[in-house]
Design an enzyme around this catalytic site. Structure first.
Site, PDB file in Angstrom:
ATOM      1  N   ARG A  44       0.825  -1.518  -0.114  1.00 52.97           N
ATOM      2  CA  ARG A  44       0.294  -0.206   0.098  1.00 52.97           C
ATOM      3  C   ARG A  44       1.111   1.392  -0.134  1.00 52.97           C
ATOM      4  NH1 ARG A  44      -2.775  -3.583   3.513  1.00 52.97           N
ATOM      5  NH2 ARG A  44      -2.326  -2.256   5.299  1.00 52.97           N
ATOM      6  N   LYS A 134     -10.914  15.307   5.720  1.00 50.31           N
ATOM      7  CA  LYS A 134     -12.165  15.105   4.982  1.00 50.31           C
ATOM      8  C   LYS A 134     -13.081  13.788   5.604  1.00 50.31           C
ATOM      9  CE  LYS A 134     -13.544  10.888   1.912  1.00 50.31           C
ATOM     10  NZ  LYS A 134     -12.791  10.197   0.331  1.00 50.31           N
ATOM     11  N   LYS A 217     -16.996  19.289  -1.079  1.00 48.86           N
ATOM     12  CA  LYS A 217     -16.998  17.718  -2.290  1.00 48.86           C
ATOM     13  C   LYS A 217     -18.124  17.383  -2.866  1.00 48.86           C
ATOM     14  CE  LYS A 217     -13.957  13.613  -2.638  1.00 48.86           C
ATOM     15  NZ  LYS A 217     -12.396  13.387  -2.166  1.00 48.86           N
TER      16      LYS A 217
HETATM   17  P1  13P Z   1     -13.413   8.447  -5.974  1.00 50.05           P
HETATM   18  O1  13P Z   1     -12.997   9.902  -7.232  1.00 50.05           O
HETATM   19  O2  13P Z   1     -12.654   7.660  -6.688  1.00 50.05           O
HETATM   20  O3  13P Z   1     -14.933   8.585  -5.907  1.00 50.05           O
HETATM   21  O4  13P Z   1     -13.358   8.894  -4.214  1.00 50.05           O
HETATM   22  C1  13P Z   1     -12.911  10.115  -3.707  1.00 50.05           C
HETATM   23  C2  13P Z   1     -13.531   9.511  -2.813  1.00 50.05           C
HETATM   24  O5  13P Z   1     -12.939  10.806  -1.661  1.00 50.05           O
HETATM   25  C3  13P Z   1     -14.905   9.249  -1.878  1.00 50.05           C
HETATM   26  O6  13P Z   1     -15.186   9.460  -1.072  1.00 50.05           O
END
Ligand code: 13P
Length: 336
Positions: A44, A134, A217
């Protein structure tokens, strides 16, 4: 300009976007196993470090969202991962929610957890170098969903999370993801996504969040992946802009979309059109996981020692998305 606003603009300005490399160990295991690589902590790290040492980190990537395992790791050259990222000019970030669990009294829906002990965890992440965070709320669409219960409880959690993050001097990414799973129309997605985002901002305002120091987002407005009535990329851009224009307060500096299961090219093309047609004051950029990493992961899995080759694939994808974040992408650039 507040410190939080400065951080948000550093991440989002000049066509820069965010690399969402914050897959939990469970999700990363699925991604690695899909290309026949064993999911060890070393593998990873190796894949992620390959990306984080790429050339595009300086020009294209404004921020990287990490997972708890990665923010505590060091690179082959024994640099701490957050230092590797900040030395390239990008801002290190961290996913702080602990995942979406079944919502009591609405068992087909989810509530995101992670508020208990969050203030203490945030202090540790700040000391490790994180300057943004996030938290993802997740909603599914059907005739009766998302329910008021799911909309209200996730918005409340996103607001409480944001308040604690700003208190600690970091920028919260507020991520309410309305999933593309299902046979719903794009107009259903537009109505439900608008409702979800508006409720999030109601709660953020109640909780006295500095809106100049957050990043939204969201998902783009798409028909469900099982819908027979797909819409054009141009329509995706118009509906997405319509949703954001009516739902997002003007103080918010920028929007960084998730890719949500779109292919790499689709995610780039839609972002490009959103920027070409952008009639708002918001920066519109990317915060992609799969749509930034898919082809790099595939290439890497063929020979995990081919660092340069993998970086070339990743650099290309990041450059294409950075052009799209300025409305300057075109499909012929894909093959150059
Ligand atoms: P994806 O762009 O693969 O949807 O992932 C973004 C993300 O951070 C989802 O929480």
């Amino acid at each position: 300009m507040t410190e939080l606003n400065k951080i948000a603009l550093k991440i989002l300005s000049d066509g820069k976007g965010i690399l969402a490399a914050d897959e939990s160990n469970g999700t990363m295991t699925k991604r690695l196993e899909s290309v026949n690589i064993t999911s060890t902590s070393e593998n990873r790290l190796l894949f992620r470090e390959t990306l984080f040492s790429s050339e595009c980190m300086t020009e294209c990537i404004g921020g990287v969202i990490l997972y708890d395992e990665t923010i505590n790791q060091s690179s082959i050259s024994e640099k701490k991962i957050p230092t590797l990222i900040s030395d390239s000019g990008a801002v290190p970030g961290i996913k702080v929610d602990t995942g979406a669990k079944v919502l009591a009294n609405s068992s087909e829906e989810k509530i995101t957890e992670g508020l208990d002990g969050l203030r203490e965890r945030l202090k540790e992440y700040y000391l490790l170098g994180a300057r943004f965070t996030k938290w993802r709320g997740v909603y599914n669409i059907s005739e009766k969903y998302p329910s008021k219960l799911a909309i209200n409880s996730n918005a409340h959690a996103l607001a409480r999370y944001s308040a604690l993050v700003q208190e600690c001097g970091m920028v919260p990414i507020v991520e309410p993801e309305v999933l593309m799973d299902g046979d719903h129309s794009a107009d259903d997605c537009l109505i439900k996504t608008s409702e979800v985002i508006q409720k999030c901002f109601d709660e953020l305002i109640t909780h006295k969040i500095d809106l100049t120091g957050i990043i939204l987002k969201p998902n783009m407005i798409l028909a469900g992946n099982k819908s027979k009535n797909k819409i054009s990329n141009e329509e995706v851009s118009f509906k997405t802009l319509e949703c954001l224009k009516k739902s997002v307060p003007i103080e918010v500096p920028g929007v960084a979309f998730l890719s949500g299961g779109q292919s790499e090219i689709e995610a780039t093309e839609n972002l490009n059109l959103i920027n070409k047609n952008n009639n708002t004051n918001f920066i519109m950029t990317y915060s992609y996981g799969r749509a930034l990493q898919q082809s790099a992961l595939k290439f890497w899995s063929k020979n995990i020692k081919d660092v340069k080759g993998t970086q070339n694939v990743f650099n290309h994808r990041a450059k294409m998305n950075t052009l799209a974040a300025q409305g300057k992408w075109s499909s012929d650039l894909e093959n150059k």
